[in-house]
Write a protein that holds these residues in place. Structure first.
Motif, short mmCIF file in Angstrom:
data_model
loop_
_atom_site.label_atom_id
_atom_site.label_comp_id
_atom_site.label_asym_id
_atom_site.label_seq_id
_atom_site.Cartn_x
_atom_site.Cartn_y
_atom_site.Cartn_z
N HIS A 1 13.79 4.49 2.56
CA HIS A 1 13.02 6.04 3.00
C HIS A 1 11.63 6.33 2.99
O HIS A 1 11.49 6.29 4.22
CB HIS A 1 13.30 6.69 1.55
N ASN A 2 11.10 5.04 2.68
CA ASN A 2 9.25 4.76 3.10
C ASN A 2 9.16 3.96 4.37
O ASN A 2 8.23 4.69 4.69
CB ASN A 2 8.81 3.48 1.99
N PHE A 3 10.15 3.34 5.14
CA PHE A 3 10.12 2.29 6.24
C PHE A 3 10.07 3.24 7.11
O PHE A 3 9.24 3.92 8.18
CB PHE A 3 11.44 1.66 6.40
N MET B 1 10.16 -3.55 5.99
CA MET B 1 10.81 -3.01 4.73
C MET B 1 12.47 -2.72 5.33
O MET B 1 12.78 -2.75 3.99
CB MET B 1 9.83 -1.76 4.87
N MET B 2 12.96 -2.32 6.12
CA MET B 2 14.55 -2.39 6.67
C MET B 2 15.27 -3.67 6.38
O MET B 2 15.68 -3.41 5.89
CB MET B 2 13.97 -1.71 8.15
N VAL B 3 13.92 -5.02 6.77
CA VAL B 3 15.03 -5.90 5.79
C VAL B 3 15.47 -6.58 4.74
O VAL B 3 15.94 -6.68 4.38
CB VAL B 3 13.73 -7.07 7.23
N ALA C 1 16.54 0.06 -3.26
CA ALA C 1 16.54 0.47 -1.44
C ALA C 1 16.58 0.78 -0.48
O ALA C 1 16.16 0.87 0.30
CB ALA C 1 17.88 -0.68 -1.06
N VAL C 2 17.49 2.08 -1.33
CA VAL C 2 17.02 2.98 -0.35
C VAL C 2 15.65 3.67 -0.28
O VAL C 2 15.30 4.51 0.27
CB VAL C 2 17.91 4.22 -1.17
N TYR D 1 0.86 -1.04 -0.02
CA TYR D 1 0.38 -0.07 0.17
C TYR D 1 0.71 1.26 0.27
O TYR D 1 0.53 2.05 -0.84
CB TYR D 1 -0.95 0.07 1.49
N ILE D 2 1.69 1.40 1.40
CA ILE D 2 2.38 2.65 0.86
C ILE D 2 3.33 2.93 -0.42
O ILE D 2 3.43 4.14 -0.62
CB ILE D 2 3.41 2.30 2.04
N MET D 3 4.09 1.58 -0.46
CA MET D 3 4.93 1.66 -1.82
C MET D 3 4.44 1.71 -3.46
O MET D 3 4.58 2.51 -4.31
CB MET D 3 5.97 0.71 -2.09
#
Length: 324
Positions: free
Chosen positions: A73-75, A111-113, A68-69, A34-36
Protein backbone atom coordinates in the motif's frame (compact mmCIF):
# COMPACT_ATOMS: atom_id res chain seq x y z
CA UNK A 1 -10.76 3.07 17.77
CA UNK A 2 -11.34 0.45 20.50
CA UNK A 3 -8.54 -0.76 22.78
CA UNK A 4 -8.50 -4.19 21.07
CA UNK A 5 -8.10 -2.62 17.64
CA UNK A 6 -5.43 -0.26 18.92
CA UNK A 7 -3.53 -3.25 20.30
CA UNK A 8 -3.45 -4.75 16.81
CA UNK A 9 -2.22 -1.45 15.35
CA UNK A 10 0.50 -1.30 18.03
CA UNK A 11 1.56 -4.86 17.22
CA UNK A 12 1.73 -4.04 13.52
CA UNK A 13 3.74 -0.86 14.14
CA UNK A 14 6.17 -2.73 16.40
CA UNK A 15 6.84 -5.31 13.69
CA UNK A 16 7.18 -2.57 11.05
CA UNK A 17 9.84 -0.87 13.19
CA UNK A 18 11.78 -4.15 13.28
CA UNK A 19 11.47 -4.83 9.56
CA UNK A 20 14.69 -4.63 7.53
CA UNK A 21 14.58 -3.45 3.92
CA UNK A 22 18.31 -3.12 3.23
CA UNK A 23 21.20 -0.84 4.18
CA UNK A 24 23.22 0.29 1.16
CA UNK A 25 22.92 2.46 -0.79
CA UNK A 26 21.20 4.44 1.92
CA UNK A 27 19.66 6.76 -0.70
CA UNK A 28 17.57 3.75 -1.79
CA UNK A 29 16.51 2.50 1.64
CA UNK A 30 16.19 5.70 3.70
CA UNK A 31 13.08 6.83 1.76
CA UNK A 32 11.41 3.46 2.50
CA UNK A 33 12.08 3.77 6.21
CA UNK A 34 10.88 7.38 6.02
CA UNK A 35 7.48 6.69 4.44
CA UNK A 36 6.88 3.66 6.65
CA UNK A 37 7.62 5.79 9.73
CA UNK A 38 4.96 8.37 8.87
CA UNK A 39 2.25 6.26 10.48
CA UNK A 40 -1.21 5.93 9.05
CA UNK A 41 -4.30 4.02 10.06
CA UNK A 42 -2.77 0.61 9.20
CA UNK A 43 -6.28 -0.47 8.28
CA UNK A 44 -5.20 -2.99 5.63
CA UNK A 45 -3.00 -5.15 7.88
CA UNK A 46 -5.59 -4.79 10.64
CA UNK A 47 -8.19 -6.19 8.24
CA UNK A 48 -5.93 -9.17 7.49
CA UNK A 49 -5.66 -9.93 11.20
CA UNK A 50 -9.35 -9.39 11.91
CA UNK A 51 -10.37 -11.71 9.08
CA UNK A 52 -7.95 -14.36 10.33
CA UNK A 53 -9.32 -14.02 13.87
CA UNK A 54 -12.82 -14.84 12.67
CA UNK A 55 -11.57 -18.42 12.36
CA UNK A 56 -8.38 -18.76 14.42
CA UNK A 57 -6.82 -17.06 17.44
CA UNK A 58 -3.07 -17.34 16.77
CA UNK A 59 -2.79 -14.22 14.61
CA UNK A 60 0.83 -13.75 15.69
CA UNK A 61 1.68 -16.38 13.08
CA UNK A 62 0.63 -14.15 10.16
CA UNK A 63 1.90 -10.70 11.16
CA UNK A 64 4.44 -10.61 8.32
CA UNK A 65 1.81 -11.44 5.70
CA UNK A 66 -0.42 -8.68 7.10
CA UNK A 67 2.52 -6.28 6.96
CA UNK A 68 3.15 -7.24 3.32
CA UNK A 69 -0.15 -5.58 2.41
CA UNK A 70 0.89 -2.40 4.25
CA UNK A 71 4.25 -2.29 2.49
CA UNK A 72 2.53 -2.73 -0.87
CA UNK A 73 0.00 0.00 0.00
CA UNK A 74 2.76 2.46 0.88
CA UNK A 75 4.58 1.59 -2.35
CA UNK A 76 1.46 2.66 -4.26
CA UNK A 77 1.25 5.86 -2.21
CA UNK A 78 4.88 6.72 -2.98
CA UNK A 79 4.25 6.40 -6.70
CA UNK A 80 0.80 8.03 -6.58
CA UNK A 81 2.30 11.08 -4.87
CA UNK A 82 4.69 11.50 -7.79
CA UNK A 83 1.88 11.29 -10.34
CA UNK A 84 -0.34 13.64 -8.33
CA UNK A 85 2.56 16.04 -7.60
CA UNK A 86 1.43 15.89 -3.96
CA UNK A 87 3.51 17.98 -1.53
CA UNK A 88 2.32 16.29 1.68
CA UNK A 89 1.68 12.77 2.93
CA UNK A 90 0.34 12.45 6.48
CA UNK A 91 1.37 16.02 7.17
CA UNK A 92 5.00 15.51 6.11
CA UNK A 93 6.95 16.02 2.90
CA UNK A 94 6.31 13.36 0.29
CA UNK A 95 9.29 11.20 -0.70
CA UNK A 96 9.74 12.79 -4.11
CA UNK A 97 9.76 16.25 -2.48
CA UNK A 98 12.23 15.26 0.24
CA UNK A 99 14.51 13.37 -2.17
CA UNK A 100 13.58 13.36 -5.87
CA UNK A 101 11.26 11.56 -8.29
CA UNK A 102 13.80 9.02 -9.50
CA UNK A 103 14.62 7.97 -5.96
CA UNK A 104 10.93 7.68 -5.09
CA UNK A 105 10.29 5.46 -8.11
CA UNK A 106 13.21 3.15 -7.33
CA UNK A 107 12.52 2.95 -3.59
CA UNK A 108 8.91 2.14 -4.36
CA UNK A 109 10.05 -0.71 -6.61
CA UNK A 110 12.03 -2.20 -3.71
CA UNK A 111 8.92 -1.98 -1.51
CA UNK A 112 6.97 -4.03 -4.04
CA UNK A 113 9.70 -6.69 -3.97
CA UNK A 114 9.64 -6.67 -0.15
CA UNK A 115 5.86 -7.19 -0.16
CA UNK A 116 6.31 -10.33 -2.29
CA UNK A 117 9.11 -11.51 -0.01
CA UNK A 118 6.85 -11.28 3.05
CA UNK A 119 3.87 -12.96 1.40
CA UNK A 120 5.73 -16.00 0.10
CA UNK A 121 6.54 -17.01 3.68
CA UNK A 122 2.86 -17.87 4.18
CA UNK A 123 2.05 -21.38 5.35
CA UNK A 124 -1.11 -21.70 3.27
CA UNK A 125 -2.30 -22.08 -0.33
CA UNK A 126 0.49 -19.89 -1.66
CA UNK A 127 -0.36 -20.38 -5.33
CA UNK A 128 -3.90 -19.03 -4.84
CA UNK A 129 -2.71 -16.25 -2.54
CA UNK A 130 -0.18 -15.04 -5.10
CA UNK A 131 -2.74 -15.28 -7.91
CA UNK A 132 -5.19 -13.13 -5.92
CA UNK A 133 -2.46 -10.69 -4.88
CA UNK A 134 -1.31 -10.22 -8.47
CA UNK A 135 -4.90 -9.68 -9.63
CA UNK A 136 -5.38 -7.10 -6.85
CA UNK A 137 -2.10 -5.32 -7.67
CA UNK A 138 -3.00 -5.12 -11.36
CA UNK A 139 -6.42 -3.77 -10.39
CA UNK A 140 -4.85 -1.01 -8.30
CA UNK A 141 -2.73 0.01 -11.31
CA UNK A 142 -5.80 -0.07 -13.58
CA UNK A 143 -7.65 2.16 -11.15
CA UNK A 144 -4.78 4.63 -11.00
CA UNK A 145 -4.62 4.79 -14.80
CA UNK A 146 -8.38 5.36 -14.98
CA UNK A 147 -8.02 8.16 -12.44
CA UNK A 148 -5.38 9.81 -14.62
CA UNK A 149 -7.45 9.25 -17.76
CA UNK A 150 -10.35 11.06 -16.10
CA UNK A 151 -8.26 14.24 -16.05
CA UNK A 152 -8.55 14.51 -19.84
CA UNK A 153 -12.24 13.62 -20.11
CA UNK A 154 -14.86 16.39 -20.17
CA UNK A 155 -17.13 14.38 -17.90
CA UNK A 156 -17.20 11.08 -16.03
CA UNK A 157 -20.30 9.14 -15.01
CA UNK A 158 -20.99 8.07 -11.44
CA UNK A 159 -20.69 4.44 -12.56
CA UNK A 160 -17.24 5.08 -14.07
CA UNK A 161 -16.08 6.85 -10.93
CA UNK A 162 -17.28 4.09 -8.60
CA UNK A 163 -15.53 1.48 -10.75
CA UNK A 164 -12.32 3.51 -10.63
CA UNK A 165 -12.27 3.75 -6.84
CA UNK A 166 -13.27 0.09 -6.59
CA UNK A 167 -10.05 -0.78 -8.40
CA UNK A 168 -7.75 1.92 -7.06
CA UNK A 169 -8.73 1.61 -3.40
CA UNK A 170 -11.36 -1.00 -2.59
CA UNK A 171 -9.91 -4.18 -4.10
CA UNK A 172 -6.89 -3.95 -1.77
CA UNK A 173 -9.19 -3.84 1.26
CA UNK A 174 -11.06 -6.80 -0.16
CA UNK A 175 -7.82 -8.70 -0.74
CA UNK A 176 -6.66 -7.90 2.81
CA UNK A 177 -9.73 -9.60 4.25
CA UNK A 178 -9.57 -12.50 1.80
CA UNK A 179 -5.88 -12.98 2.62
CA UNK A 180 -6.68 -13.27 6.34
CA UNK A 181 -9.37 -15.83 5.57
CA UNK A 182 -7.09 -17.88 3.30
CA UNK A 183 -4.30 -17.85 5.88
CA UNK A 184 -6.83 -19.26 8.37
CA UNK A 185 -7.86 -21.98 5.89
CA UNK A 186 -11.43 -20.66 5.66
CA UNK A 187 -13.72 -22.00 2.96
CA UNK A 188 -13.72 -20.41 -0.50
CA UNK A 189 -17.25 -19.11 0.11
CA UNK A 190 -16.20 -17.47 3.38
CA UNK A 191 -13.11 -15.91 1.79
CA UNK A 192 -15.18 -14.56 -1.10
CA UNK A 193 -17.82 -13.12 1.23
CA UNK A 194 -15.09 -11.31 3.14
CA UNK A 195 -13.68 -10.02 -0.13
CA UNK A 196 -17.12 -8.62 -1.03
CA UNK A 197 -17.38 -7.03 2.41
CA UNK A 198 -13.96 -5.43 1.96
CA UNK A 199 -14.64 -4.07 -1.51
CA UNK A 200 -17.92 -2.47 -0.44
CA UNK A 201 -16.49 -0.85 2.69
CA UNK A 202 -13.51 0.17 0.55
CA UNK A 203 -15.76 2.11 -1.80
CA UNK A 204 -17.45 3.68 1.21
CA UNK A 205 -14.02 4.47 2.68
CA UNK A 206 -12.90 6.30 -0.48
CA UNK A 207 -16.14 8.28 -0.65
CA UNK A 208 -15.51 9.33 2.95
CA UNK A 209 -11.96 10.30 1.95
CA UNK A 210 -13.37 12.46 -0.88
CA UNK A 211 -15.68 14.08 1.63
CA UNK A 212 -12.91 14.74 4.14
CA UNK A 213 -10.70 16.27 1.46
CA UNK A 214 -13.23 19.08 1.18
CA UNK A 215 -14.70 19.27 4.68
CA UNK A 216 -12.03 18.01 7.11
CA UNK A 217 -10.23 20.00 9.78
CA UNK A 218 -6.77 20.74 8.30
CA UNK A 219 -5.09 20.27 11.68
CA UNK A 220 -6.37 16.68 11.88
CA UNK A 221 -6.49 15.61 8.23
CA UNK A 222 -2.75 15.35 7.52
CA UNK A 223 -3.13 16.19 3.83
CA UNK A 224 -3.95 19.47 2.14
CA UNK A 225 -7.68 20.13 2.66
CA UNK A 226 -9.23 21.14 -0.64
CA UNK A 227 -6.46 19.53 -2.67
CA UNK A 228 -9.01 17.82 -4.92
CA UNK A 229 -10.73 21.13 -5.60
CA UNK A 230 -7.46 22.91 -6.36
CA UNK A 231 -6.45 20.22 -8.87
CA UNK A 232 -9.96 19.87 -10.39
CA UNK A 233 -9.90 16.18 -9.46
CA UNK A 234 -13.04 14.41 -10.64
CA UNK A 235 -14.29 13.11 -7.30
CA UNK A 236 -17.82 12.00 -6.51
CA UNK A 237 -18.47 15.48 -5.06
CA UNK A 238 -17.45 17.37 -8.19
CA UNK A 239 -19.23 14.97 -10.55
CA UNK A 240 -22.52 15.23 -8.63
CA UNK A 241 -22.18 19.00 -8.42
CA UNK A 242 -21.70 19.25 -12.19
CA UNK A 243 -24.69 16.96 -12.70
CA UNK A 244 -27.07 18.75 -10.32
CA UNK A 245 -25.99 22.41 -10.55
CA UNK A 246 -28.43 25.01 -11.82
CA UNK A 247 -27.35 27.37 -14.57
CA UNK A 248 -25.74 29.93 -12.26
CA UNK A 249 -24.00 27.30 -10.15
CA UNK A 250 -22.78 25.49 -13.26
CA UNK A 251 -21.33 28.70 -14.69
CA UNK A 252 -19.54 29.56 -11.46
CA UNK A 253 -18.24 26.03 -11.00
CA UNK A 254 -16.90 25.79 -14.54
CA UNK A 255 -15.30 29.22 -14.25
CA UNK A 256 -13.28 27.98 -11.29
CA UNK A 257 -12.41 24.75 -13.10
CA UNK A 258 -11.19 26.66 -16.17
CA UNK A 259 -9.01 29.16 -14.30
CA UNK A 260 -5.27 28.48 -14.52
CA UNK A 261 -4.28 31.28 -12.12
CA UNK A 262 -6.14 31.62 -8.83
CA UNK A 263 -5.79 31.94 -5.08
CA UNK A 264 -6.07 28.35 -3.76
CA UNK A 265 -7.86 29.31 -0.55
CA UNK A 266 -10.37 31.44 -2.45
CA UNK A 267 -11.07 28.63 -4.93
CA UNK A 268 -11.60 26.03 -2.21
CA UNK A 269 -14.00 28.30 -0.32
CA UNK A 270 -15.93 29.23 -3.47
CA UNK A 271 -16.34 25.67 -4.75
CA UNK A 272 -17.21 24.39 -1.28
CA UNK A 273 -19.88 27.08 -1.14
CA UNK A 274 -21.38 25.78 -4.38
CA UNK A 275 -21.31 22.25 -2.96
CA UNK A 276 -23.16 23.49 0.10
CA UNK A 277 -25.86 25.13 -2.02
CA UNK A 278 -26.46 21.88 -3.91
CA UNK A 279 -26.33 19.63 -0.83
CA UNK A 280 -23.32 17.62 -1.98
CA UNK A 281 -22.23 16.76 1.56
CA UNK A 282 -25.44 14.85 2.34
CA UNK A 283 -25.52 13.19 -1.10
CA UNK A 284 -21.98 11.88 -0.66
CA UNK A 285 -22.71 10.74 2.88
CA UNK A 286 -25.76 8.85 1.63
CA UNK A 287 -23.81 7.09 -1.13
CA UNK A 288 -21.04 6.23 1.32
CA UNK A 289 -23.50 4.68 3.77
CA UNK A 290 -25.13 2.73 0.94
CA UNK A 291 -21.87 0.89 0.28
CA UNK A 292 -21.11 0.34 3.94
CA UNK A 293 -24.55 -1.25 4.29
CA UNK A 294 -23.84 -3.55 1.32
CA UNK A 295 -20.67 -4.61 3.07
CA UNK A 296 -22.49 -5.46 6.28
CA UNK A 297 -24.95 -7.60 4.29
CA UNK A 298 -22.04 -9.61 2.86
CA UNK A 299 -20.61 -10.08 6.35
CA UNK A 300 -23.88 -11.64 7.51
CA UNK A 301 -23.27 -14.57 5.14
CA UNK A 302 -20.23 -15.72 7.11
CA UNK A 303 -21.33 -18.35 9.60
CA UNK A 304 -19.11 -17.72 12.58
CA UNK A 305 -20.02 -16.63 16.10
CA UNK A 306 -21.32 -13.07 16.20
CA UNK A 307 -18.83 -12.36 18.98
CA UNK A 308 -16.02 -13.10 16.50
CA UNK A 309 -17.47 -10.59 14.04
CA UNK A 310 -17.70 -7.81 16.59
CA UNK A 311 -14.13 -6.41 16.16
CA UNK A 312 -14.58 -6.35 12.38
CA UNK A 313 -17.89 -4.52 12.70
CA UNK A 314 -16.34 -2.06 15.15
CA UNK A 315 -13.52 -1.37 12.72
CA UNK A 316 -15.94 -0.75 9.86
CA UNK A 317 -17.86 1.66 12.10
CA UNK A 318 -14.59 3.43 12.91
CA UNK A 319 -14.03 3.93 9.17
CA UNK A 320 -17.54 5.32 8.78
CA UNK A 321 -17.16 7.80 11.62
CA UNK A 322 -13.52 8.86 11.17
CA UNK A 323 -12.67 12.55 10.81
CA UNK A 324 -9.19 12.26 9.30
Amino acid sequence: MTNNLQELVNQINKRLEELQYGTEPKELYDPIRYIMSLGGKRLRPVLVLLAYRLFKEDHDQIIDQAIAVEVFHNFTLMHDDIMDEAPLRRGKETVHEKWNESTAILSGDVMMVKAYDLIIQADANLKQIMKDFNECAAGVCEGQQMDMNFEDLPTVSEEQYINMIRLKTAVLLGFSLKLGAMLANATEAEANALYKFGVDIGIGFQLKDDLLDVYADQARFGKQVGGDIISNKKTFLLLKALELANEEQSTNLNNWIDQSAFDPKEKVEAVRGIYDEIGIYDLTLGKMNEYFQKGFEALKKIEVAEENKKPLIEFAEYLINRDK
